[in-house]
Design a protein around this motif. Structure first.
Motif, PDB file in Angstrom:
ATOM      1  N   MET A 116     -18.546  35.434   7.096  1.00 41.70           N
ATOM      2  CA  MET A 116     -17.519  36.433   7.340  1.00 41.70           C
ATOM      3  C   MET A 116     -17.169  36.455   8.832  1.00 41.70           C
ATOM      4  N   ASN A 117     -15.883  36.514   9.128  1.00 42.46           N
ATOM      5  CA  ASN A 117     -15.421  36.571  10.510  1.00 42.46           C
ATOM      6  C   ASN A 117     -15.671  37.955  11.093  1.00 42.46           C
ATOM      7  N   SER A 118     -15.834  38.006  12.391  1.00 39.19           N
ATOM      8  CA  SER A 118     -15.966  39.287  13.073  1.00 39.19           C
ATOM      9  C   SER A 118     -14.655  40.047  12.979  1.00 39.19           C
ATOM     10  N   PRO A 119     -14.701  41.374  13.091  1.00 39.77           N
ATOM     11  CA  PRO A 119     -13.445  42.126  13.118  1.00 39.77           C
ATOM     12  C   PRO A 119     -12.600  41.715  14.315  1.00 39.77           C
ATOM     13  N   ARG A 120     -11.285  41.736  14.134  1.00 38.84           N
ATOM     14  CA  ARG A 120     -10.339  41.490  15.218  1.00 38.84           C
ATOM     15  C   ARG A 120     -10.311  42.736  16.088  1.00 38.84           C
ATOM     16  N   ILE A 128     -10.514  55.464  18.395  1.00 37.45           N
ATOM     17  CA  ILE A 128     -10.942  54.201  17.795  1.00 37.45           C
ATOM     18  C   ILE A 128     -10.504  54.274  16.339  1.00 37.45           C
ATOM     19  N   ASN A 129      -9.739  53.295  15.901  1.00 31.90           N
ATOM     20  CA  ASN A 129      -9.231  53.250  14.536  1.00 31.90           C
ATOM     21  C   ASN A 129      -9.592  51.911  13.922  1.00 31.90           C
ATOM     22  N   GLU A 130     -10.052  51.945  12.674  1.00 31.03           N
ATOM     23  CA  GLU A 130     -10.348  50.714  11.945  1.00 31.03           C
ATOM     24  C   GLU A 130      -9.446  50.630  10.721  1.00 31.03           C
ATOM     25  N   PHE A 131      -8.976  49.437  10.434  1.00 26.56           N
ATOM     26  CA  PHE A 131      -8.292  49.223   9.170  1.00 26.56           C
ATOM     27  C   PHE A 131      -8.668  47.850   8.629  1.00 26.56           C
ATOM     28  N   HIS A 132      -8.477  47.695   7.316  1.00 26.63           N
ATOM     29  CA  HIS A 132      -8.911  46.446   6.695  1.00 26.63           C
ATOM     30  C   HIS A 132      -8.089  46.160   5.443  1.00 26.63           C
ATOM     31  N   ASN A 133      -8.196  44.919   4.990  1.00 27.97           N
ATOM     32  CA  ASN A 133      -7.643  44.483   3.722  1.00 27.97           C
ATOM     33  C   ASN A 133      -8.800  43.854   2.954  1.00 27.97           C
ATOM     34  N   PRO A 134      -9.358  44.570   1.977  1.00 25.35           N
ATOM     35  CA  PRO A 134     -10.522  44.028   1.266  1.00 25.35           C
ATOM     36  C   PRO A 134     -10.203  42.755   0.473  1.00 25.35           C
ATOM     37  N   ASP A 135      -8.925  42.528   0.151  1.00 23.90           N
ATOM     38  CA  ASP A 135      -8.556  41.337  -0.618  1.00 23.90           C
ATOM     39  C   ASP A 135      -8.784  40.046   0.159  1.00 23.90           C
ATOM     40  N   ASP A 136      -8.518  40.076   1.479  1.00 24.25           N
ATOM     41  CA  ASP A 136      -8.714  38.853   2.261  1.00 24.25           C
ATOM     42  C   ASP A 136      -9.758  39.025   3.360  1.00 24.25           C
ATOM     43  N   ARG A 137     -10.464  40.148   3.336  1.00 20.72           N
ATOM     44  CA  ARG A 137     -11.560  40.456   4.254  1.00 20.72           C
ATOM     45  C   ARG A 137     -11.105  40.652   5.692  1.00 20.72           C
ATOM     46  N   PHE A 138      -9.791  40.890   5.887  1.00 18.95           N
ATOM     47  CA  PHE A 138      -9.281  41.185   7.225  1.00 18.95           C
ATOM     48  C   PHE A 138      -9.797  42.562   7.650  1.00 18.95           C
ATOM     49  N   HIS A 139     -10.232  42.666   8.903  1.00 19.44           N
ATOM     50  CA  HIS A 139     -10.765  43.922   9.452  1.00 19.44           C
ATOM     51  C   HIS A 139     -10.396  43.952  10.927  1.00 19.44           C
ATOM     52  N   GLN A 140      -9.747  45.032  11.355  1.00 19.29           N
ATOM     53  CA  GLN A 140      -9.354  45.160  12.758  1.00 19.29           C
ATOM     54  C   GLN A 140      -9.825  46.490  13.307  1.00 19.29           C
ATOM     55  N   VAL A 141     -10.259  46.468  14.545  1.00 21.70           N
ATOM     56  CA  VAL A 141     -10.643  47.675  15.273  1.00 21.70           C
ATOM     57  C   VAL A 141      -9.673  47.827  16.437  1.00 21.70           C
ATOM     58  N   ASP A 142      -8.949  48.947  16.451  1.00 19.16           N
ATOM     59  CA  ASP A 142      -8.014  49.258  17.531  1.00 19.16           C
ATOM     60  C   ASP A 142      -8.638  50.302  18.440  1.00 19.16           C
ATOM     61  N   ASP A 158     -11.124  57.262  13.698  1.00 16.55           N
ATOM     62  CA  ASP A 158     -10.542  57.209  12.361  1.00 16.55           C
ATOM     63  C   ASP A 158     -11.413  56.309  11.510  1.00 16.55           C
ATOM     64  N   PRO A 159     -11.812  56.782  10.340  1.00 16.86           N
ATOM     65  CA  PRO A 159     -12.582  55.909   9.456  1.00 16.86           C
ATOM     66  C   PRO A 159     -11.709  54.769   8.945  1.00 16.86           C
ATOM     67  N   LEU A 160     -12.347  53.840   8.326  1.00 12.53           N
ATOM     68  CA  LEU A 160     -11.691  52.644   7.817  1.00 12.53           C
ATOM     69  C   LEU A 160     -10.509  52.993   6.905  1.00 12.53           C
ATOM     70  N   GLU A 161      -9.314  52.540   7.274  1.00 10.53           N
ATOM     71  CA  GLU A 161      -8.109  52.728   6.468  1.00 10.53           C
ATOM     72  C   GLU A 161      -7.724  51.394   5.854  1.00 10.53           C
ATOM     73  N   LEU A 162      -7.073  51.451   4.698  1.00 13.90           N
ATOM     74  CA  LEU A 162      -6.555  50.226   4.105  1.00 13.90           C
ATOM     75  C   LEU A 162      -5.378  49.722   4.917  1.00 13.90           C
ATOM     76  N   LEU A 163      -5.293  48.417   5.069  1.00  8.43           N
ATOM     77  CA  LEU A 163      -4.153  47.802   5.720  1.00  8.43           C
ATOM     78  C   LEU A 163      -2.914  48.117   4.889  1.00  8.43           C
ATOM     79  N   VAL A 164      -1.863  48.549   5.551  1.00  6.93           N
ATOM     80  CA  VAL A 164      -0.630  48.882   4.846  1.00  6.93           C
ATOM     81  C   VAL A 164       0.331  47.723   5.001  1.00  6.93           C
ATOM     82  N   LYS A 165       0.751  47.195   3.882  1.00  8.33           N
ATOM     83  CA  LYS A 165       1.739  46.124   3.890  1.00  8.33           C
ATOM     84  C   LYS A 165       3.118  46.752   3.848  1.00  8.33           C
TER      85      LYS A 165
END
Length: 156
Positions: free
Chosen positions: A1-5, A69-83, A140-147
């Motif tokens: 698994m890649n590290s969060p962006r 600090i805000n985190e969001f992710h897309n569980p479908d492709d394992r994308f995870h970003q920390v802003d 902010d807790p982990l939010e789903l990536l919004v397309k």
């Protein structure tokens, strides 16, 4: 698994209006967010943020303290970003519709009043509360990536 962006973002209040950007060409989508972006290795978060803000807006800024600090992710492709959001002030420049992001990511930039946020689609959900707050660091807790086609909670 890649590290969060990791990304750095600026909360810039000017005349009690918040600077937001839209990164969808041709007004394809109405999702707005704070300016900033991914960090490059071997540069500090503030240095990365100054570079991103200038690229996206043409503005020069002073970077203040972290406020969110805000985190969001897309569980479908394992994308995870920390802003990491910083309170910033403009030190030079003005917004211009003629400004071109050299990476062609940001297509629109604009200041919004607090009451305009109620009718605006934005991320993260806590953006206005943090921007117009004087409190310390928020998380902010982990939010789903919004397309672009997904409905938004923030503002709409």
């Amino acid at each position: 698994m890649n590290s969060p962006r990791l990304a750095a973002r600026a909360l810039i209040l000017h005349d009690n209006r918040l600077l937001l950007v839209n990164a969808f060409p041709g007004e394809h989508d109405d999702l707005w967010c704070a300016p900033g972006g991914g960090v490059e290795r071997n540069a500090s978060l503030p240095d990365n943020l100054k570079r991103e803000i200038h690229e996206e807006t043409g503005l020069t800024i002073a970077v203040g303290t972290p406020c969110l600090i805000n985190e969001f992710h897309n569980p479908d492709d394992r994308f995870h970003q920390v802003d990491i959001y910083f309170r910033c002030t403009i030190t030079a420049g003005t917004l211009s519709d003629d400004w071109q992001d050299p990476e062609a990511v940001v297509t629109r930039r604009r200041f919004f009043c607090r009451n305009e946020m109620d009718a605006l689609r934005f991320k993260p959900d806590s953006l206005p509360e943090v921007a117009w707050s004087t409190s310390g660091l928020s998380y902010d807790p982990l939010e789903l990536l919004v397309k672009p086609s997904q409905p938004m909670k923030g503002g709409a």
